[in-house]
Design an enzyme around this catalytic site. Structure first.
Site, PDB file in Angstrom:
ATOM      1  N   ASP A   7      57.421  34.656  33.312  1.00 34.66           N
ATOM      2  CA  ASP A   7      56.730  34.148  34.499  1.00 34.66           C
ATOM      3  C   ASP A   7      57.821  33.620  35.437  1.00 34.66           C
ATOM      4  O   ASP A   7      59.001  33.568  35.063  1.00 34.66           O
ATOM      5  CB  ASP A   7      55.758  33.015  34.126  1.00 34.66           C
ATOM      6  CG  ASP A   7      55.037  32.428  35.340  1.00 34.66           C
ATOM      7  OD1 ASP A   7      54.667  33.195  36.242  1.00 34.66           O
ATOM      8  OD2 ASP A   7      54.845  31.193  35.406  1.00 34.66           O
ATOM      9  N   SER A   8      57.393  33.192  36.620  1.00 38.21           N
ATOM     10  CA  SER A   8      58.372  32.634  37.551  1.00 38.21           C
ATOM     11  C   SER A   8      58.796  31.218  37.140  1.00 38.21           C
ATOM     12  O   SER A   8      59.901  30.797  37.456  1.00 38.21           O
ATOM     13  CB  SER A   8      57.769  32.596  38.953  1.00 38.21           C
ATOM     14  OG  SER A   8      56.563  31.862  38.922  1.00 38.21           O
ATOM     15  N   TYR A  39      57.027  33.153  43.136  1.00 31.86           N
ATOM     16  CA  TYR A  39      56.774  34.583  43.350  1.00 31.86           C
ATOM     17  C   TYR A  39      55.557  34.756  44.286  1.00 31.86           C
ATOM     18  O   TYR A  39      55.413  35.781  44.944  1.00 31.86           O
ATOM     19  CB  TYR A  39      56.423  35.267  42.024  1.00 31.86           C
ATOM     20  CG  TYR A  39      57.577  35.601  41.105  1.00 31.86           C
ATOM     21  CD1 TYR A  39      58.852  35.053  41.292  1.00 31.86           C
ATOM     22  CD2 TYR A  39      57.385  36.469  40.032  1.00 31.86           C
ATOM     23  CE1 TYR A  39      59.891  35.367  40.424  1.00 31.86           C
ATOM     24  CE2 TYR A  39      58.424  36.790  39.169  1.00 31.86           C
ATOM     25  CZ  TYR A  39      59.680  36.236  39.366  1.00 31.86           C
ATOM     26  OH  TYR A  39      60.695  36.557  38.501  1.00 31.86           O
ATOM     27  N   GLY A  40      54.698  33.760  44.278  1.00 26.31           N
ATOM     28  CA  GLY A  40      53.376  33.879  44.915  1.00 26.31           C
ATOM     29  C   GLY A  40      53.356  34.021  46.418  1.00 26.31           C
ATOM     30  O   GLY A  40      52.306  34.226  47.017  1.00 26.31           O
ATOM     31  N   CYS A  70      52.414  36.212  34.472  1.00 26.63           N
ATOM     32  CA  CYS A  70      52.380  35.790  35.873  1.00 26.63           C
ATOM     33  C   CYS A  70      51.415  36.727  36.580  1.00 26.63           C
ATOM     34  O   CYS A  70      51.561  37.958  36.485  1.00 26.63           O
ATOM     35  CB  CYS A  70      53.780  35.913  36.470  1.00 26.63           C
ATOM     36  SG  CYS A  70      53.821  35.693  38.253  1.00 26.63           S
ATOM     37  N   ASN A  71      50.441  36.153  37.257  1.00 22.27           N
ATOM     38  CA  ASN A  71      49.438  36.992  37.921  1.00 22.27           C
ATOM     39  C   ASN A  71      50.018  37.736  39.113  1.00 22.27           C
ATOM     40  O   ASN A  71      49.604  38.852  39.410  1.00 22.27           O
ATOM     41  CB  ASN A  71      48.261  36.135  38.381  1.00 22.27           C
ATOM     42  CG  ASN A  71      47.388  35.722  37.225  1.00 22.27           C
ATOM     43  OD1 ASN A  71      46.446  36.416  36.883  1.00 22.27           O
ATOM     44  ND2 ASN A  71      47.711  34.617  36.585  1.00 22.27           N
ATOM     45  N   THR A  72      50.969  37.099  39.796  1.00 19.42           N
ATOM     46  CA  THR A  72      51.568  37.752  40.956  1.00 19.42           C
ATOM     47  C   THR A  72      52.326  38.998  40.488  1.00 19.42           C
ATOM     48  O   THR A  72      52.156  40.093  41.046  1.00 19.42           O
ATOM     49  CB  THR A  72      52.519  36.775  41.686  1.00 19.42           C
ATOM     50  OG1 THR A  72      51.842  35.528  41.883  1.00 19.42           O
ATOM     51  CG2 THR A  72      52.972  37.332  43.003  1.00 19.42           C
ATOM     52  N   GLU A 148      53.009  21.965  39.780  1.00 19.45           N
ATOM     53  CA  GLU A 148      54.444  21.939  39.455  1.00 19.45           C
ATOM     54  C   GLU A 148      54.990  20.508  39.511  1.00 19.45           C
ATOM     55  O   GLU A 148      55.816  20.118  38.706  1.00 19.45           O
ATOM     56  CB  GLU A 148      55.227  22.783  40.481  1.00 19.45           C
ATOM     57  CG  GLU A 148      55.041  24.282  40.330  1.00 19.45           C
ATOM     58  CD  GLU A 148      56.101  24.908  39.441  1.00 19.45           C
ATOM     59  OE1 GLU A 148      57.083  24.254  39.137  1.00 19.45           O
ATOM     60  OE2 GLU A 148      55.893  26.076  39.045  1.00 19.45           O
ATOM     61  N   CYS A 180      46.031  32.564  38.263  1.00 23.52           N
ATOM     62  CA  CYS A 180      47.417  32.096  38.354  1.00 23.52           C
ATOM     63  C   CYS A 180      47.645  31.306  37.073  1.00 23.52           C
ATOM     64  O   CYS A 180      46.799  30.490  36.695  1.00 23.52           O
ATOM     65  CB  CYS A 180      47.597  31.209  39.588  1.00 23.52           C
ATOM     66  SG  CYS A 180      49.204  30.391  39.632  1.00 23.52           S
ATOM     67  N   THR A 181      48.760  31.570  36.424  1.00 29.28           N
ATOM     68  CA  THR A 181      48.960  30.952  35.103  1.00 29.28           C
ATOM     69  C   THR A 181      49.199  29.437  35.183  1.00 29.28           C
ATOM     70  O   THR A 181      49.226  28.760  34.168  1.00 29.28           O
ATOM     71  CB  THR A 181      50.110  31.643  34.343  1.00 29.28           C
ATOM     72  OG1 THR A 181      51.229  31.780  35.223  1.00 29.28           O
ATOM     73  CG2 THR A 181      49.689  33.002  33.851  1.00 29.28           C
ATOM     74  N   HIS A 182      49.349  28.922  36.382  1.00 28.66           N
ATOM     75  CA  HIS A 182      49.440  27.462  36.528  1.00 28.66           C
ATOM     76  C   HIS A 182      48.062  26.800  36.402  1.00 28.66           C
ATOM     77  O   HIS A 182      47.963  25.656  35.976  1.00 28.66           O
ATOM     78  CB  HIS A 182      49.974  27.104  37.921  1.00 28.66           C
ATOM     79  CG  HIS A 182      51.440  27.248  38.084  1.00 28.66           C
ATOM     80  ND1 HIS A 182      52.066  28.467  38.070  1.00 28.66           N
ATOM     81  CD2 HIS A 182      52.416  26.315  38.253  1.00 28.66           C
ATOM     82  CE1 HIS A 182      53.362  28.273  38.248  1.00 28.66           C
ATOM     83  NE2 HIS A 182      53.601  26.984  38.355  1.00 28.66           N
TER      84      HIS A 182
END
Ligand code: DGL
Length: 262
Positions: A7-8, A39-40, A70-72, A148, A180-182
């Site tokens: 992921d980012s 990345y988003g 990462c979804n992006t 974040e 989004c993985t966040h």
């Protein structure tokens, strides 16, 4: 057998955590491309380049299965990576789409980064699988920074969450894909705002289930009673990333190493 996950930044650690719980006898290597995040808000061309660099790095460490956490990167780069590399590639987007359709919801919401929503990949994939569903997609670019920075519980963050999700509530979605993985890190706050009836689709949970199923069928001998190593690599090592990953992993000791990838 080594599984590489990327992921980012910290978001993919939610995927790493789920896979780690479900597959203790598999060696896991996580790469957080923290030097090049986010990345988003980046273009397809750039995300493709970063995703390719990440897979190449994980492959060089001997990974035989890749998880795009990462979804992006899933939205933009899955096809490219599947064409280029011969090993199995799992992506969070396919897992989220499958789970949302299993829920039988007729009105499905998708939230994600600007690039994920602009790519239209979720919307296209959902429609292709089931024409009759109504999709409400919404970019929520402000959610990643508040997660974040660990600010999700602040009063002003509640206003941001409310603002970002108002359309989904108004549209009466029955299921919401956390694209989004966040976002699983603020699942409770999202649930609180949308109410208990909306099904939240957490791709971290879903992808670990499909990976488990795949491995049980194709590599049953790898399921042993021995726990295997977990390693985390980052392209920028900050005290912030260490604090955030400690929060996610609680008492588990995971060594974090700095790498330079191109
Ligand atoms: N975790 C990334 C995703 O799932 C978003 C974070 C970023 O913008 O880099 O899309």
């Amino acid at each position: 057998m080594k599984i590489g996950i990327f992921d980012s930044g910290i978001g993919g650690l939610t995927v790493f955590r789920e896979i780690s719980k479900r597959l203790p006898s598999f060696e896991l290597i996580y790469l957080g491309d923290t030097a090049r995040l986010p990345y988003g808000i980046k273009s397809k061309k750039t995300v493709n380049k970063y995703s390719d660099n990440n897979v190449r790095f994980l492959k060089s460490l001997g990974c035989e299965i890749i998880v795009i956490a990462c979804n992006t990167a899933s939205s933009y780069s899955t096809d490219l990576l599947k064409r280029k590399y011969k090993f199995p590639i799992f992506d969070v987007l396919s897992a989220g789409v499958a789970a949302s359709l299993e829920s039988e919801a007729k009105r499905i919401g998708v939230i994600g980064t600007s690039s994920t929503i602009e790519s239209n990949t979720y919307q296209r994939t959902l429609k292709k699988r089931k024409k009759s569903i109504k999709i409400i997609a919404k970019a929520c670019p402000m959610l990643v920074p508040i997660i974040e920075q660990g600010l999700a519980k602040e009063n002003y963050s509640k206003i941001i969450i409310k603002n970002n999700l108002a359309l989904l509530k108004k549209s009466k979605v029955e299921a919401l894909i956390l694209g989004c993985t966040h976002y699983p890190l603020i699942k409770n706050e999202i649930k609180k705002f949308l109410g208990p009836r909306v099904i939240l689709v957490d791709s971290a949970e879903e992808i670990s289930k499909s990976l488990f199923k795949y491995l049980k069928t194709n590599h049953p001998k790898e399921f042993t009673k021995y726990k295997k190593k977990r390693r985390i690599y980052v392209t920028d090592k900050s005290s912030y990333f260490e604090r955030a990953s400690k929060k996610i992993f609680k008492n588990i000791e995971v060594e974090i190493k700095l790498v330079d990838i191109k």
